[in-house]
Enzyme design. Structure first.
Site, PDB file in Angstrom:
ATOM      1  N   ASN A  11      90.498   0.260 -32.197  1.00  8.44           N
ATOM      2  CA  ASN A  11      90.579   0.720 -30.807  1.00  8.44           C
ATOM      3  C   ASN A  11      89.931   2.096 -30.738  1.00  8.44           C
ATOM      4  OD1 ASN A  11      91.306   1.568 -28.284  1.00  8.44           O
ATOM      5  ND2 ASN A  11      93.512   1.667 -28.687  1.00  8.44           N
ATOM      6  N   TRP A  12      88.706   2.127 -30.217  1.00 11.34           N
ATOM      7  CA  TRP A  12      87.964   3.400 -30.207  1.00 11.34           C
ATOM      8  C   TRP A  12      88.340   4.285 -29.028  1.00 11.34           C
ATOM      9  CZ3 TRP A  12      82.605   0.852 -31.716  1.00 11.34           C
ATOM     10  CH2 TRP A  12      82.672   0.486 -33.065  1.00 11.34           C
ATOM     11  N   LYS A  13      89.256   3.817 -28.197  1.00 12.19           N
ATOM     12  CA  LYS A  13      89.748   4.627 -27.066  1.00 12.19           C
ATOM     13  C   LYS A  13      88.561   5.295 -26.352  1.00 12.19           C
ATOM     14  CE  LYS A  13      94.071   5.190 -29.571  1.00 12.19           C
ATOM     15  NZ  LYS A  13      95.292   5.918 -29.790  1.00 12.19           N
ATOM     16  N   HIS A  98      98.520  -1.015 -23.926  1.00 11.06           N
ATOM     17  CA  HIS A  98      98.567   0.072 -24.911  1.00 11.06           C
ATOM     18  C   HIS A  98      99.486   1.173 -24.376  1.00 11.06           C
ATOM     19  CE1 HIS A  98      97.432   3.455 -27.400  1.00 11.06           C
ATOM     20  NE2 HIS A  98      96.997   2.559 -28.264  1.00 11.06           N
ATOM     21  N   GLU A 176     103.247  -1.069 -32.011  1.00  9.73           N
ATOM     22  CA  GLU A 176     102.813   0.308 -32.224  1.00  9.73           C
ATOM     23  C   GLU A 176     103.915   1.271 -31.779  1.00  9.73           C
ATOM     24  OE1 GLU A 176      98.216   0.536 -32.262  1.00  9.73           O
ATOM     25  OE2 GLU A 176      98.857   0.708 -30.198  1.00  9.73           O
ATOM     26  N   SER A 225      98.721   5.499 -36.985  1.00  7.98           N
ATOM     27  CA  SER A 225      98.268   6.344 -38.100  1.00  7.98           C
ATOM     28  C   SER A 225      97.843   5.551 -39.338  1.00  7.98           C
ATOM     29  CB  SER A 225      99.346   7.360 -38.487  1.00  7.98           C
ATOM     30  OG  SER A 225      99.666   8.183 -37.388  1.00  7.98           O
ATOM     31  N   GLY A 246      93.357   3.281 -34.441  1.00  8.71           N
ATOM     32  CA  GLY A 246      92.675   4.137 -33.480  1.00  8.71           C
ATOM     33  C   GLY A 246      91.770   5.116 -34.202  1.00  8.71           C
ATOM     34  N   GLY A 247      92.233   6.361 -34.319  1.00 10.71           N
ATOM     35  CA  GLY A 247      91.425   7.466 -34.835  1.00 10.71           C
ATOM     36  C   GLY A 247      90.595   7.151 -36.070  1.00 10.71           C
TER      37      GLY A 247
HETATM   38  P1  PGA Z   1      96.002   5.709 -34.398  1.00 15.49           P
HETATM   39  O1  PGA Z   1      96.029   4.893 -33.018  1.00 15.49           O
HETATM   40  O2  PGA Z   1      95.511   4.746 -35.449  1.00 15.49           O
HETATM   41  O3  PGA Z   1      95.046   6.826 -34.152  1.00 15.49           O
HETATM   42  O4  PGA Z   1      97.388   6.147 -34.672  1.00 15.49           O
HETATM   43  C1  PGA Z   1      96.522   3.585 -32.962  1.00 15.49           C
HETATM   44  C2  PGA Z   1      96.504   3.130 -31.532  1.00 15.49           C
HETATM   45  O5  PGA Z   1      96.812   3.932 -30.633  1.00 15.49           O
HETATM   46  O6  PGA Z   1      96.178   1.964 -31.265  1.00 15.49           O
END
Ligand code: PGA
Length: 265
Positions: A11-13, A98, A176, A225, A246-247
Site C-alpha cells: 500500500n503505497w498510500k 483502511h 491492521e 510495521s 505500507g512504508g
Molecule cells: P506500515 O503501514 O507498513 O507503514 O505500518 C501498513 C498500512 O497502513 O497498511
C-alpha cells in the site's frame, strides 16, 4: 517450507508520486521476472499512477490494486473513481476501509462501516477482489474493546458475502492494529503468535457469519510495521496468509528484501 503461497500486498498510500511509483514498480517487476518469483505480490499505487504502473507489471505476475474506490457506478459523481475505471485500468483489487480512510485522513470525511460494506458488495459484483482492512485503535485496545471492534468491522464489512461468494473473485481481510502502523509511531510491535491467534478467531467468526464455504475462500493478511527484518516471523504463522505493507514497500531495496525473506521460508 511454507504450505501455501504467501501474499505481499503493498500500500503505497500517498508516499509516492507518479514517477517514483513507476521506478519502484519497474524494480520489483524486474526482480520478480529475473528470479521467477512465484509468491503473490500486489501493489496499490495512488490512482494517478495506476496506469503507468500497470505498464511496468507486464508478465511479472504482480497484481494491481487501487487504494479505494467509489461505491457508485459511472454517473454524475464528480471526482469519483468508479469500479468500471479500475477494471479498465487492469486493477484486480481495491483496498477498502483502511484505518486512515475510516479516520478520514486526507479525505473530505471519514468512511463508515456502511459505506465500506457498500463498496465491498460493489467490488464483488464487478469482479474486483476487495482487501478489507479492519483494526482496533490504541484507545480501543486500552479499553479492552479489541474483539468487539474487530467483530463489528468484519461483520459489517463482509455483509455482501451473505449469499456466499460466486465466481473466482479473491477476497482478503487485512488485520491492521491501528496502533501498530509505522506512521503512528508504535511503541511496540505485535507478537506474531498473538496476531496468529487473532486471525484464527476472525476466521472462525467469518465462518459463523458467512458459512464455512465462503469463509474458506477468504485469505487473511497482517499489516503494521512489517519490513524485511520481521516479515518472515509473521508469514511463517499458520493462520497468516500474507502481509499488507505500507512504508517499507515504497523502497525497492526494502521491498525486494521482504520478498527475498518470504521466498526463503
Ligand atoms: P506500515 O503501514 O507498513 O507503514 O505500518 C501498513 C498500512 O497502513 O497498511
Amino acid at each position: 517450507m511454507i504450505r501455501s503461497t504467501k501474499i505481499v500486498a503493498c500500500n503505497w498510500k500517498a508516499f509516492l508520486g507518479v514517477a517514483r511509483s513507476v521506478v519502484v514498480a519497474r524494480a520489483v517487476s524486474g526482480w520478480c521476472k529475473r528470479t521467477r518469483y512465484t509468491g503473490e505480490v500486489i501493489v496499490a499505487p495512488s490512482f494517478a499512477a495506476l496506469h503507468p504502473v500497470s505498464l511496468e507489471l507486464d508478465d511479472s505476475g504482480i497484481r494491481l490494486a487501487a487504494q479505494n474506490v467509489s461505491s457508485d457506478s459511472d454517473g454524475p459523481y464528480t471526482g469519483a473513481i468508479s469500479l468500471a475505471v479500475l477494471k479498465e485500468l487492469g486493477c484486480a483489487h481495491a483496498i477498502l476501509g483502511h484505518s486512515e480512510v475510516r479516520a478520514g485522513r486526507g479525505l473530505a470525511c471519514p468512511e463508515s462501516d456502511g459505506l465500506i460494506a457498500k463498496k465491498f458488495g460493489a467490488c464483488l459484483s464487478n469482479g474486483i477482489g476487495p482487501i478489507l482492512c479492519i483494526g482496533e485503535t490504541l484507545d480501543d485496545r486500552r479499553r479492552g474493546k479489541t474483539a468487539r471492534v474487530l467483530s463489528a468491522q468484519l461483520s459489517a464489512g463482509t455483509s455482501a458475502m451473505d449469499g456466499g461468494l460466486s465466481g473466482s473473485v479473491r477476497v482478503y481481510v487485512a488485520y491492521e492494529p491501528v496502533w501498530a502502523i509505522s506512521s503512528n509511531a508504535p511503541k511496540e510491535r505485535p507478537v506474531p503468535e498473538t496476531i496468529n491467534d487473532v486471525i484464527g478467531d476472525l476466521r472462525e467468526l467469518l465462518a459463523q457469519l458467512r458459512g464455512s464455504k465462503a469463509a474458506s475462500r477468504v485469505r487473511f493478511l497482517y499489516g503494521g510495521s512489517v519490513d524485511a527484518s520481521n516479515v518472515a516471523s509473521y508469514v511463517s504463522m499458520d493462520s497468516i496468509d500474507g502481509v499488507l505493507v505500507g512504508g517499507a514497500s515504497t523502497d525497492p531495496k526494502k521491498l525486494v528484501g521482504m520478498l527475498t525473506a518470504v521466498r526463503s521460508l
